[in-house]
Design a protein around this motif. Structure first.
Motif, PDB file in Angstrom:
ATOM      1  N   ARG A 163       0.836  -1.211   0.000  1.00 36.93           N
ATOM      2  CA  ARG A 163       0.000   0.000   0.000  1.00 36.93           C
ATOM      3  C   ARG A 163       0.865   1.253   0.000  1.00 36.93           C
ATOM      4  O   ARG A 163       0.618   2.212  -0.726  1.00 36.93           O
ATOM      5  N   ASN A 164       1.914   1.203   0.826  1.00 36.23           N
ATOM      6  CA  ASN A 164       2.808   2.348   0.935  1.00 36.23           C
ATOM      7  C   ASN A 164       3.488   2.652  -0.409  1.00 36.23           C
ATOM      8  O   ASN A 164       3.514   3.803  -0.860  1.00 36.23           O
ATOM      9  N   LEU A 165       4.004   1.606  -1.044  1.00 38.98           N
ATOM     10  CA  LEU A 165       4.664   1.786  -2.350  1.00 38.98           C
ATOM     11  C   LEU A 165       3.670   2.238  -3.404  1.00 38.98           C
ATOM     12  O   LEU A 165       3.963   3.085  -4.248  1.00 38.98           O
ATOM     13  N   GLY A 166       2.465   1.677  -3.322  1.00 41.06           N
ATOM     14  CA  GLY A 166       1.419   2.038  -4.269  1.00 41.06           C
ATOM     15  C   GLY A 166       1.090   3.530  -4.202  1.00 41.06           C
ATOM     16  O   GLY A 166       0.747   4.151  -5.209  1.00 41.06           O
ATOM     17  N   ASP A 167       1.228   4.099  -3.003  1.00 41.58           N
ATOM     18  CA  ASP A 167       1.005   5.543  -2.844  1.00 41.58           C
ATOM     19  C   ASP A 167       2.261   6.341  -3.169  1.00 41.58           C
ATOM     20  O   ASP A 167       2.328   7.543  -2.923  1.00 41.58           O
ATOM     21  N   GLY A 168       3.288   5.649  -3.663  1.00 44.68           N
ATOM     22  CA  GLY A 168       4.525   6.340  -4.050  1.00 44.68           C
ATOM     23  C   GLY A 168       5.495   6.547  -2.905  1.00 44.68           C
ATOM     24  O   GLY A 168       6.480   7.263  -3.049  1.00 44.68           O
ATOM     25  N   GLY A 169       5.224   5.939  -1.748  1.00 43.95           N
ATOM     26  CA  GLY A 169       6.094   6.158  -0.583  1.00 43.95           C
ATOM     27  C   GLY A 169       7.217   5.137  -0.528  1.00 43.95           C
ATOM     28  O   GLY A 169       6.985   3.947  -0.676  1.00 43.95           O
ATOM     29  N   PRO A 170       8.479   5.610  -0.314  1.00 45.29           N
ATOM     30  CA  PRO A 170       9.589   4.668  -0.191  1.00 45.29           C
ATOM     31  C   PRO A 170       9.519   3.898   1.132  1.00 45.29           C
ATOM     32  O   PRO A 170       9.002   4.424   2.128  1.00 45.29           O
ATOM     33  N   VAL A 171      10.034   2.676   1.134  1.00 49.67           N
ATOM     34  CA  VAL A 171      10.008   1.847   2.343  1.00 49.67           C
ATOM     35  C   VAL A 171      10.821   2.481   3.466  1.00 49.67           C
ATOM     36  O   VAL A 171      10.478   2.351   4.638  1.00 49.67           O
ATOM     37  N   ARG A 172      11.886   3.214   3.104  1.00 46.08           N
ATOM     38  CA  ARG A 172      12.729   3.803   4.154  1.00 46.08           C
ATOM     39  C   ARG A 172      11.966   4.785   5.029  1.00 46.08           C
ATOM     40  O   ARG A 172      12.389   5.086   6.132  1.00 46.08           O
ATOM     41  N   GLU A 173      10.836   5.297   4.551  1.00 47.38           N
ATOM     42  CA  GLU A 173      10.066   6.252   5.360  1.00 47.38           C
ATOM     43  C   GLU A 173       8.995   5.589   6.221  1.00 47.38           C
ATOM     44  O   GLU A 173       8.316   6.255   6.985  1.00 47.38           O
ATOM     45  N   MET A 174       8.824   4.277   6.083  1.00 46.38           N
ATOM     46  CA  MET A 174       7.810   3.597   6.896  1.00 46.38           C
ATOM     47  C   MET A 174       8.349   3.406   8.312  1.00 46.38           C
ATOM     48  O   MET A 174       9.554   3.243   8.505  1.00 46.38           O
ATOM     49  N   SER A 175       7.449   3.426   9.308  1.00 49.04           N
ATOM     50  CA  SER A 175       7.971   3.123  10.639  1.00 49.04           C
ATOM     51  C   SER A 175       7.804   1.624  10.876  1.00 49.04           C
ATOM     52  O   SER A 175       6.692   1.093  10.875  1.00 49.04           O
ATOM     53  N   LEU A 176       8.927   0.969  11.024  1.00 46.62           N
ATOM     54  CA  LEU A 176       8.964  -0.486  11.131  1.00 46.62           C
ATOM     55  C   LEU A 176       9.636  -0.886  12.440  1.00 46.62           C
ATOM     56  O   LEU A 176      10.568  -0.214  12.889  1.00 46.62           O
ATOM     57  N   THR A 177       9.177  -1.979  13.017  1.00 42.91           N
ATOM     58  CA  THR A 177       9.835  -2.504  14.215  1.00 42.91           C
ATOM     59  C   THR A 177      11.094  -3.252  13.764  1.00 42.91           C
ATOM     60  O   THR A 177      11.198  -3.633  12.587  1.00 42.91           O
ATOM     61  N   PRO A 178      12.043  -3.478  14.692  1.00 43.74           N
ATOM     62  CA  PRO A 178      13.249  -4.228  14.304  1.00 43.74           C
ATOM     63  C   PRO A 178      12.908  -5.583  13.685  1.00 43.74           C
ATOM     64  O   PRO A 178      13.549  -6.024  12.740  1.00 43.74           O
ATOM     65  N   ASP A 179      11.865  -6.243  14.219  1.00 46.32           N
ATOM     66  CA  ASP A 179      11.445  -7.542  13.664  1.00 46.32           C
ATOM     67  C   ASP A 179      10.979  -7.400  12.224  1.00 46.32           C
ATOM     68  O   ASP A 179      11.298  -8.226  11.370  1.00 46.32           O
ATOM     69  N   GLU A 180      10.203  -6.352  11.977  1.00 45.97           N
ATOM     70  CA  GLU A 180       9.703  -6.123  10.621  1.00 45.97           C
ATOM     71  C   GLU A 180      10.855  -5.806   9.665  1.00 45.97           C
ATOM     72  O   GLU A 180      10.881  -6.271   8.529  1.00 45.97           O
ATOM     73  N   GLU A 181      11.811  -5.025  10.169  1.00 44.63           N
ATOM     74  CA  GLU A 181      12.977  -4.714   9.332  1.00 44.63           C
ATOM     75  C   GLU A 181      13.732  -5.986   8.959  1.00 44.63           C
ATOM     76  O   GLU A 181      14.158  -6.154   7.826  1.00 44.63           O
ATOM     77  N   ARG A 182      13.862  -6.867   9.948  1.00 42.31           N
ATOM     78  CA  ARG A 182      14.545  -8.145   9.693  1.00 42.31           C
ATOM     79  C   ARG A 182      13.808  -8.946   8.635  1.00 42.31           C
ATOM     80  O   ARG A 182      14.400  -9.538   7.746  1.00 42.31           O
ATOM     81  N   MET A 183      12.469  -8.940   8.755  1.00 42.83           N
ATOM     82  CA  MET A 183      11.654  -9.710   7.816  1.00 42.83           C
ATOM     83  C   MET A 183      11.829  -9.200   6.375  1.00 42.83           C
ATOM     84  O   MET A 183      11.829  -9.966   5.432  1.00 42.83           O
ATOM     85  N   LEU A 184      11.999  -7.893   6.257  1.00 38.91           N
ATOM     86  CA  LEU A 184      12.094  -7.302   4.912  1.00 38.91           C
ATOM     87  C   LEU A 184      13.503  -7.372   4.321  1.00 38.91           C
ATOM     88  O   LEU A 184      13.682  -7.266   3.119  1.00 38.91           O
TER      89      LEU A 184
END
Ligand SMILES: Nc1nc2c(ncn2[C@@H]2O[C@H](COP(=O)(O)OP(=O)(O)OP(=O)(O)O)[C@@H](O)[C@H]2O)c(=O)[nH]1
Ligand SMILES: [Mg+2]
Length: 355
Positions: A163-184
């Motif tokens: 959804r974020n990318l679809g709105d043109g937003g880069p992943v680096r601007e998302m607020s992610l937990t350390p676990d989510e960052e690991r997953m990505l």
């Protein structure tokens, strides 16, 4: 730490790469498609001091690797999918996006338009990531049928990213937990990595610190940007220090592009330096801020990561002040830290591990 130079054909990637890494131009490399790598030392005077105190035979400075990547093609030029941006970008930790701001014509012979180049490159990165995320989501739907809940956190996360990318937003601007960052992390998403925009401008624009409106676009996108003139810097590199200084003063620059660029990369990457030291070598290591002791140990050797027990840590400031390890011990400045300890800039670490 590896920074990749990305950009459209002829934007000045190779010229800038040569300037930053101090390499001589090599005409035989024009038009090649594989990446070229170069390691640049980033002088840190603390390494010498650590070597002195530990009586090490040598001091090794921190390093940063630069990669001159193949040119990127966007839009209708972008026909061959095996030239996909992900493949070109490889395993870089961050990107410098080199935008042509010199001359009057772009690489296709059309009018120069740095703003539109920047926009199409950013779009290309977003679209590439979106394709990766959508592909994984499709496969996940199948896997979820058999293994149910175990994979649903991944699906939920990927849907948010989609959804974020679809709105043109880069992943680096998302607020992610350390676990989510690991997953990505394994997806190596382009827009999750720090990005520095380098406008390769004409002399006039360098003086004016602008790039015909394109720099405003970069600012609106929340990106750090840097004006350089790769061609001018190439000439500068041939001059003696005194003439160089005169040139820099004329352009009101505080340092040559190489230093300005490396400095910008350090800030952008949010990296810190820790040290290891023994009789043979005192060595500086570059890691991301927020790295834990065990992860940092992996940089040194995978055995240290696997068998990690604890780390003995001395902060550089204390070591420098007290002048010896014995004095640090006496003053209670040698700490024992566990694997979750977040390494601080300047820590001298000795890892205890079991084989
Ligand atoms: N006037 C001017 N010319 C430049 C500048 N930077 C690069 N050039 C010229 O532009 C041409 C392309 O530069 P390269 O550094 O090879 O560009 P590139 O992005 O590596 O090109 P590809 O690898 O083919 O995509 C060369 O002829 C350079 O001399 C600059 O700052 N000013
Ligand atoms: Mg090139």
């Amino acid at each position: 730490m590896k920074v990749g130079f990305l950009g459209l054909p002829g934007s000045g990637k190779t010229t800038l790469f040569n300037v930053v890494t101090g390499r001589e131009p090599d005409p035989s490399e024009i038009g090649r498609s594989e990446a070229r790598l170069a390691v640049v030392k980033v002088p840190d005077e603390r390494a010498e001091r650590v070597a002195q105190i530990y009586d090490s035979a040598k001091a090794t400075q921190p390093e940063i690797t630069f990669a001159d990547l193949a040119a990127l093609h966007t839009g209708d030029e972008h026909t061959r999918r095996d030239d996909s941006l992900t493949k070109i970008a490889g395993d870089a930790d961050a990107f410098a996006l080199v935008i042509q701001g010199f001359g009057t014509m772009d690489h296709r012979g059309g009018p120069l338009d740095p703003g539109s180049d920047l926009e199409s490159l950013l779009l290309e990165m977003t679209v590439t990531d979106l394709a990766i995320v959508e592909g994984r989501l499709r496969r996940l739907e199948d896997e979820l049928k058999s293994s149910r809940d175990k994979l649903s956190p991944e699906r939920d996360l990927l849907q948010r990213v989609e959804r974020n990318l679809g709105d043109g937003g880069p992943v680096r601007e998302m607020s992610l937990t350390p676990d989510e960052e690991r997953m990505l992390r394994g997806f190596n998403l382009l827009t999750s990595k720090p990005l520095l925009v380098v406008f390769n401008v004409s002399d006039g624009d360098l003086r004016a610190r602008t790039c015909t409106g394109a720099c405003q676009l970069a600012e609106q996108a929340g990106l750090t940007w840097l004006p350089v003139s790769a061609a001018l810097e190439q000439e500068l590199a041939q001059l003696d220090e005194e003439t160089q200084a005169e040139f820099l003063a004329e352009y009101d620059l505080d340092a040559v592009a190489r230093d300005r660029f490396v400095r910008a990369c350090y800030t952008l990457l949010d990296v810190i330096t820790f040290f290891t030291a023994n009789r043979h070598e005192a060595r500086a290591w570059t890691i991301s801020a927020g790295t834990t002791a065990r992860e940092a140990a992996r940089k040194v050797h995978s055995d240290l990561y696997e068998g990690f027990i604890r780390a003995e840590v001395i902060p550089f400031a204390k070591l420098d002040e007290l002048g010896s390890i014995a004095a640090c011990k006496e003053a209670g400045c040698v700490r024992l830290e566990g694997k979750e300890y977040v390494v601080q800039d300047g820590d001298i670490m000795e890892v205890r591990f079991s084989r």
